[in-house]
Design an enzyme around this catalytic site. Structure first.
Site, PDB file in Angstrom:
ATOM      1  N   ASN A   1       0.863  -1.190   0.000  1.00  0.00           N
ATOM      2  CA  ASN A   1       0.000   0.000   0.000  1.00  0.00           C
ATOM      3  C   ASN A   1       0.893   1.231   0.000  1.00  0.00           C
ATOM      4  O   ASN A   1       2.079   1.136   0.332  1.00  0.00           O
ATOM      5  CB  ASN A   1      -0.865   0.027   1.277  1.00  0.00           C
ATOM      6  CG  ASN A   1      -0.030  -0.154   2.538  1.00  0.00           C
ATOM      7  OD1 ASN A   1       0.241  -1.275   2.954  1.00  0.00           O
ATOM      8  ND2 ASN A   1       0.401   0.950   3.120  1.00  0.00           N
TER       9      ASN A   1
ATOM     10  N   THR B   1       4.392   0.503  14.578  1.00  0.00           N
ATOM     11  CA  THR B   1       4.186   0.942  15.960  1.00  0.00           C
ATOM     12  C   THR B   1       4.915   2.249  16.237  1.00  0.00           C
ATOM     13  O   THR B   1       4.690   2.883  17.263  1.00  0.00           O
ATOM     14  CB  THR B   1       4.699  -0.156  16.927  1.00  0.00           C
ATOM     15  OG1 THR B   1       4.248  -1.416  16.426  1.00  0.00           O
ATOM     16  CG2 THR B   1       4.165   0.000  18.315  1.00  0.00           C
TER      17      THR B   1
ATOM     18  N   ALA C   1       8.086   2.838  16.986  1.00  0.00           N
ATOM     19  CA  ALA C   1       9.194   2.852  17.945  1.00  0.00           C
ATOM     20  C   ALA C   1      10.489   3.095  17.175  1.00  0.00           C
ATOM     21  O   ALA C   1      10.776   2.391  16.205  1.00  0.00           O
ATOM     22  CB  ALA C   1       9.269   1.512  18.668  1.00  0.00           C
TER      23      ALA C   1
ATOM     24  N   VAL D   1       6.435  -2.328 -10.381  1.00  0.00           N
ATOM     25  CA  VAL D   1       7.686  -2.331 -11.146  1.00  0.00           C
ATOM     26  C   VAL D   1       8.067  -3.778 -11.418  1.00  0.00           C
ATOM     27  O   VAL D   1       8.227  -4.582 -10.501  1.00  0.00           O
ATOM     28  CB  VAL D   1       8.799  -1.580 -10.388  1.00  0.00           C
ATOM     29  CG1 VAL D   1      10.118  -1.694 -11.139  1.00  0.00           C
ATOM     30  CG2 VAL D   1       8.407  -0.122 -10.210  1.00  0.00           C
TER      31      VAL D   1
ATOM     32  N   HIS E   1      10.852  -7.135  11.151  1.00  0.00           N
ATOM     33  CA  HIS E   1      12.058  -6.331  10.917  1.00  0.00           C
ATOM     34  C   HIS E   1      13.098  -7.232  10.248  1.00  0.00           C
ATOM     35  O   HIS E   1      13.907  -7.853  10.930  1.00  0.00           O
ATOM     36  CB  HIS E   1      12.602  -5.798  12.244  1.00  0.00           C
ATOM     37  CG  HIS E   1      11.604  -4.951  12.984  1.00  0.00           C
ATOM     38  ND1 HIS E   1      11.615  -4.824  14.350  1.00  0.00           N
ATOM     39  CD2 HIS E   1      10.575  -4.197  12.533  1.00  0.00           C
ATOM     40  CE1 HIS E   1      10.629  -4.009  14.709  1.00  0.00           C
ATOM     41  NE2 HIS E   1       9.976  -3.625  13.630  1.00  0.00           N
TER      42      HIS E   1
ATOM     43  N   ASN F   1      15.631  -1.884   5.459  1.00  0.00           N
ATOM     44  CA  ASN F   1      16.258  -2.649   6.547  1.00  0.00           C
ATOM     45  C   ASN F   1      17.225  -3.696   5.999  1.00  0.00           C
ATOM     46  O   ASN F   1      18.145  -4.131   6.692  1.00  0.00           O
ATOM     47  CB  ASN F   1      15.192  -3.317   7.411  1.00  0.00           C
ATOM     48  CG  ASN F   1      14.195  -2.306   7.957  1.00  0.00           C
ATOM     49  OD1 ASN F   1      14.553  -1.158   8.169  1.00  0.00           O
ATOM     50  ND2 ASN F   1      12.959  -2.721   8.165  1.00  0.00           N
TER      51      ASN F   1
ATOM     52  N   THR G   1      13.849   0.929  11.714  1.00  0.00           N
ATOM     53  CA  THR G   1      13.496   1.923  10.694  1.00  0.00           C
ATOM     54  C   THR G   1      14.331   3.204  10.809  1.00  0.00           C
ATOM     55  O   THR G   1      14.773   3.756   9.797  1.00  0.00           O
ATOM     56  CB  THR G   1      11.987   2.231  10.745  1.00  0.00           C
ATOM     57  OG1 THR G   1      11.289   0.992  10.705  1.00  0.00           O
ATOM     58  CG2 THR G   1      11.546   3.091   9.576  1.00  0.00           C
TER      59      THR G   1
HETATM   60  P1  FAD Z   1       8.026  -0.798   3.333  1.00  0.00           P
HETATM   61  O1  FAD Z   1       7.441   0.129   4.321  1.00  0.00           O
HETATM   62  O2  FAD Z   1       7.756  -2.234   3.490  1.00  0.00           O
HETATM   63  O3  FAD Z   1       7.551  -0.329   1.888  1.00  0.00           O
HETATM   64  C1  FAD Z   1       7.899  -1.024   0.732  1.00  0.00           C
HETATM   65  C2  FAD Z   1       6.847  -0.738  -0.337  1.00  0.00           C
HETATM   66  O4  FAD Z   1       7.342  -1.228  -1.589  1.00  0.00           O
HETATM   67  C3  FAD Z   1       5.507  -1.444  -0.112  1.00  0.00           C
HETATM   68  O5  FAD Z   1       4.470  -0.483  -0.034  1.00  0.00           O
HETATM   69  C4  FAD Z   1       5.345  -2.333  -1.332  1.00  0.00           C
HETATM   70  O6  FAD Z   1       4.018  -2.435  -1.784  1.00  0.00           O
HETATM   71  C5  FAD Z   1       6.222  -1.658  -2.356  1.00  0.00           C
HETATM   72  N1  FAD Z   1       6.682  -2.567  -3.417  1.00  0.00           N
HETATM   73  C6  FAD Z   1       7.185  -3.829  -3.277  1.00  0.00           C
HETATM   74  N2  FAD Z   1       7.498  -4.340  -4.487  1.00  0.00           N
HETATM   75  C7  FAD Z   1       7.184  -3.396  -5.405  1.00  0.00           C
HETATM   76  C8  FAD Z   1       7.288  -3.327  -6.820  1.00  0.00           C
HETATM   77  N3  FAD Z   1       7.834  -4.328  -7.533  1.00  0.00           N
HETATM   78  N4  FAD Z   1       6.817  -2.223  -7.433  1.00  0.00           N
HETATM   79  C9  FAD Z   1       6.311  -1.173  -6.732  1.00  0.00           C
HETATM   80  N5  FAD Z   1       6.195  -1.194  -5.388  1.00  0.00           N
HETATM   81  C10 FAD Z   1       6.645  -2.279  -4.729  1.00  0.00           C
HETATM   82  N6  FAD Z   1       9.695  -0.567  12.530  1.00  0.00           N
HETATM   83  C11 FAD Z   1      10.257   0.173  13.522  1.00  0.00           C
HETATM   84  O7  FAD Z   1      11.385   0.653  13.382  1.00  0.00           O
HETATM   85  N7  FAD Z   1       9.572   0.411  14.677  1.00  0.00           N
HETATM   86  C12 FAD Z   1       8.348  -0.118  14.920  1.00  0.00           C
HETATM   87  O8  FAD Z   1       7.766   0.121  15.985  1.00  0.00           O
HETATM   88  C13 FAD Z   1       7.760  -0.933  13.915  1.00  0.00           C
HETATM   89  N8  FAD Z   1       6.563  -1.516  14.113  1.00  0.00           N
HETATM   90  C14 FAD Z   1       5.963  -2.203  13.097  1.00  0.00           C
HETATM   91  C15 FAD Z   1       4.676  -2.719  13.296  1.00  0.00           C
HETATM   92  C16 FAD Z   1       3.998  -3.313  12.235  1.00  0.00           C
HETATM   93  C17 FAD Z   1       2.604  -3.854  12.459  1.00  0.00           C
HETATM   94  C18 FAD Z   1       4.624  -3.414  10.967  1.00  0.00           C
HETATM   95  C19 FAD Z   1       3.896  -4.030   9.814  1.00  0.00           C
HETATM   96  C20 FAD Z   1       5.918  -2.943  10.778  1.00  0.00           C
HETATM   97  C21 FAD Z   1       6.606  -2.346  11.834  1.00  0.00           C
HETATM   98  N9  FAD Z   1       7.891  -1.827  11.694  1.00  0.00           N
HETATM   99  C22 FAD Z   1       8.467  -1.100  12.705  1.00  0.00           C
HETATM  100  C23 FAD Z   1       8.653  -1.996  10.441  1.00  0.00           C
HETATM  101  C24 FAD Z   1       8.607  -0.723   9.613  1.00  0.00           C
HETATM  102  O9  FAD Z   1       7.303  -0.436   9.249  1.00  0.00           O
HETATM  103  C25 FAD Z   1       9.520  -0.957   8.418  1.00  0.00           C
HETATM  104  O10 FAD Z   1      10.844  -1.033   8.924  1.00  0.00           O
HETATM  105  C26 FAD Z   1       9.472   0.174   7.396  1.00  0.00           C
HETATM  106  O11 FAD Z   1       8.173   0.391   6.927  1.00  0.00           O
HETATM  107  C27 FAD Z   1      10.386  -0.188   6.224  1.00  0.00           C
HETATM  108  O12 FAD Z   1      10.276   0.814   5.254  1.00  0.00           O
HETATM  109  P2  FAD Z   1      10.568   0.546   3.724  1.00  0.00           P
HETATM  110  O13 FAD Z   1      10.235   1.812   3.022  1.00  0.00           O
HETATM  111  O14 FAD Z   1      11.937  -0.004   3.572  1.00  0.00           O
HETATM  112  O15 FAD Z   1       9.609  -0.643   3.288  1.00  0.00           O
END
Ligand code: FAD
Length: 534
Positions: free
Chosen positions: A119, A128, A130, A239, A457, A491, A503
């Protein structure tokens, strides 16, 4: 004539968003287009669904994030209904399991809780919030301390870090006092019991507006700002491939999930921030296959329990008036169950754990009304020790060109095991959790180790390294070795053994990578402008 450098970003989570923001603010000539496979959930792109007050709207937003499992809303992802089979289930609300058991499912029996969110805002719409700082050996050895400190501060600013959220909660303070009495003497100065830093904006009524990708994007999604004119977010845009020639990335092949049209998007640089499983999968599918890709998978393991706070201990620390005032304040924002967040951070050598203590009025699961702790007057703490996983080449996600997953990508197999390096620390964390629980009240749930993958994570699968020696995927500025204009984020870059929420650390790494690529693009644009003028 001048050339406008274009950066294409894959994924709209906090990391893709950090890249967009820092690149556009550092390079006033650049343009950023962000591609996100999932749908936009909220009017403001990337907002935390925890801020949605209406329970039905919140449930709908979570369901829309659940990829192939998103029930009636799965069409929003363009995944044909026929692909979805009965018996699929979701992991944590807003996420979907990778190994969901239907056709096209990943294979992860040894890492069964692995999950993702699909999404706008990614997992950052559900997190969350944190954001503890990494410490001691959790940090990256080849980035100097003073630079690291500045990167962390920049990341905290992007995430709206609050180091003392809920610090005025008398119950939160009583919990800290009990934990300090139990553990204080064993912890080094500066690493004792405290509040857990979180990402968001405290409100005058004591509640929080939680941070999401919207917070990180900031001016990029505000009407009329110079940055918003140079930023575009395309949702439901999957993508399929990173296009490249002779070590140079030329752009992306993107499928519009609304129309099913597939097209080429040219770019001067590409940032892949599509999570720790789907980013390496996209690189693999694009024929970019460094030896360490998908390898060295880690998470932090979690030993958790739930405690009903003890009446005698709490009433000795919190007056009736303070308690009534806290309950009244909390009733104003019943949609958000978190009322106080405390912790004991990682320190070496004696405390290689992170303890997180969340206080809420209700337990995180249904408690039988006949249970002796049901309806506990003082509420409950849900707490867990994060325990590190030491990186090993064999813990991995690998990809099979001969078997496609439900999205049509080379399917994933995750292989993972806990070893003698982790077991003693898991046992020690469990013993400490028992001590913390006994100090605070009565056990409502026994301390237990969550199944592999439960932390959400996931780290290490595109780790950064100081040298191109086959044990890393990216250089110290997050560029894939051998590709000057292909950057990876998330990560997955973290090469160390971590016990905490990653994060903040990943945003700090992204700030470093984004500044570098912004500079690189400015230099190239100047060269091209000069060439064109000649
Ligand atoms: P993501 O947020 O996972 O985003 C990646 C995006 O890429 C997704 O939206 C996906 O749809 C998109 N994508 C994938 N493949 C493709 C493609 N081929 N083409 C186009 N789009 C694509 N972290 C913390 O540090 N502290 C916390 O307290 C914490 N609590 C959490 C609680 C929950 C319930 C969850 C689900 C996660 C939690 N996390 C927490 C983890 C944190 O949300 C992630 O570390 C962070 O969102 C990572 O960011 P990101 O941008 O790397 O990836």
């Amino acid at each position: 004539m001048s050339h406008t450098p274009t950066v294409a970003i894959v994924g709209s989570g906090p990391i893709g968003s950090a890249y967009a923001r820092v690149i556009l603010e550092s390079n006033p000539g650049a343009r950023v287009v962000m591609f996100e496979a999932g749908p936009q959930l909220t009017a403001v792109p990337g907002e935390s669904v925890r801020n949605i007050a209406d329970p039905d709207a919140k449930a709908r937003a979570r369901e829309m994030s659940q990829g192939p499992q998103s029930g009636a809303f799965r069409e929003s992802l363009g995944i044909p209904a026929g692909v979805v089979v009965e018996g699929m289930f979701t992991a944590r609300q807003g996420t979907h399991l990778l190994d969901f058991g239907g056709p096209g499912s990943a294979h992860a029996p040894s890492f069964p809780a692995a999950a993702a969110a699909t999404n706008v805002g990614g997992q950052g719409a559900h997190w969350t919030c944190a954001i503890p700082r990494p410490a001691f050996s959790e940090k990256i050895g080849f980035i100097a301390d003073d630079e690291w400190e500045e990167l962390i501060e920049a990341a905290e600013a992007l995430l709206h870090a609050q180091s003392d959220a809920f610090s005025d909660s008398p119950i939160g303070s009583a919990i800290r006092s009990v934990l300090h009495d139990e553990f204080g003497d064993e912890l080094p100065a500066g690493y004792g019991v405290g509040t857990l830093p979180v990402a968001g904006d405290p409100q005058p009524d004591g509640s929080m507006v939680w941070a999401g990708a919207d917070t990180v994007l900031g001016p990029l999604i505000e009407d009329g700002t110079p940055e918003s004119a140079r930023f575009e977010l395309r949702d439901l845009a999957l993508v399929r491939r990173i296009e490249h020639e002779k070590g140079e990335v030329t752009g992306l092949t993107v499928e519009d999930l609304r129309t099913r049209e597939v097209g080429f998007f040219p770019a001067d640089a590409v940032v892949v921030a599509a999570d720790a499983f789907r980013s390496p999968q996209l690189l693999w599918a694009s024929g970019i296959r460094p030896r360490a890709l998908g390898r060295y998978l880690t998470e932090h393991h979690v030993v958790i329990t739930t405690i009903a706070l003890d009446d005698t201990r709490m009433s000795g620390l919190v007056s009736d008036d303070e308690f009534s005032a806290e309950l009244a304040r909390r009733a104003q924002n019943a949609a958000d169950p978190v009322a106080a967040v405390n912790r004991i951070p990682f320190s070496e050598p004696d405390h290689p754990f992170s303890l997180q203590v969340m206080y809420a009025e209700n337990p995180p699961f249904q408690l039988d009304p006949s249970h002796p702790s049901a309806g506990n007057r003082w509420g409950y703490v849900n707490m867990g020790y994060g325990v590190r996983k030491h990186p090993r080449f064999e813990d991995s996600v690998t990809f099979d060109d001969g078997e496609l997953d439900y999205r049509g990508f080379p399917n994933m197999t995750i292989e993972y095991a806990l070893t003698d390096a982790e077991q003693p620390e898991i046992e020690e964390a469990t013993a400490r959790l028992r001590r913390a629980g006994a100090a605070l009240g009565a056990f409502v749930a026994e301390p237990r180790l969550l199944p592999n993958g439960s932390s959400l994570h996931y780290m290490g699968t595109m780790r950064m390294g100081a040298d191109d020696d086959g044990t890393s995927v990216a250089d110290p500025w997050s560029r894939v070795w051998g590709y000057d204009n292909l950057i990876v984020g998330g990560n997955a870059l973290i090469p160390t053994a971590n016990t905490m929420n990653p994060t903040l650390m990943s945003v700090a790494i992204a700030v470093r990578g984004a500044r570098r690529i912004a500079e690189q693009l400015a230099e190239r644009a100047a060269e091209r402008t000069e060439e064109l003028a000649r």
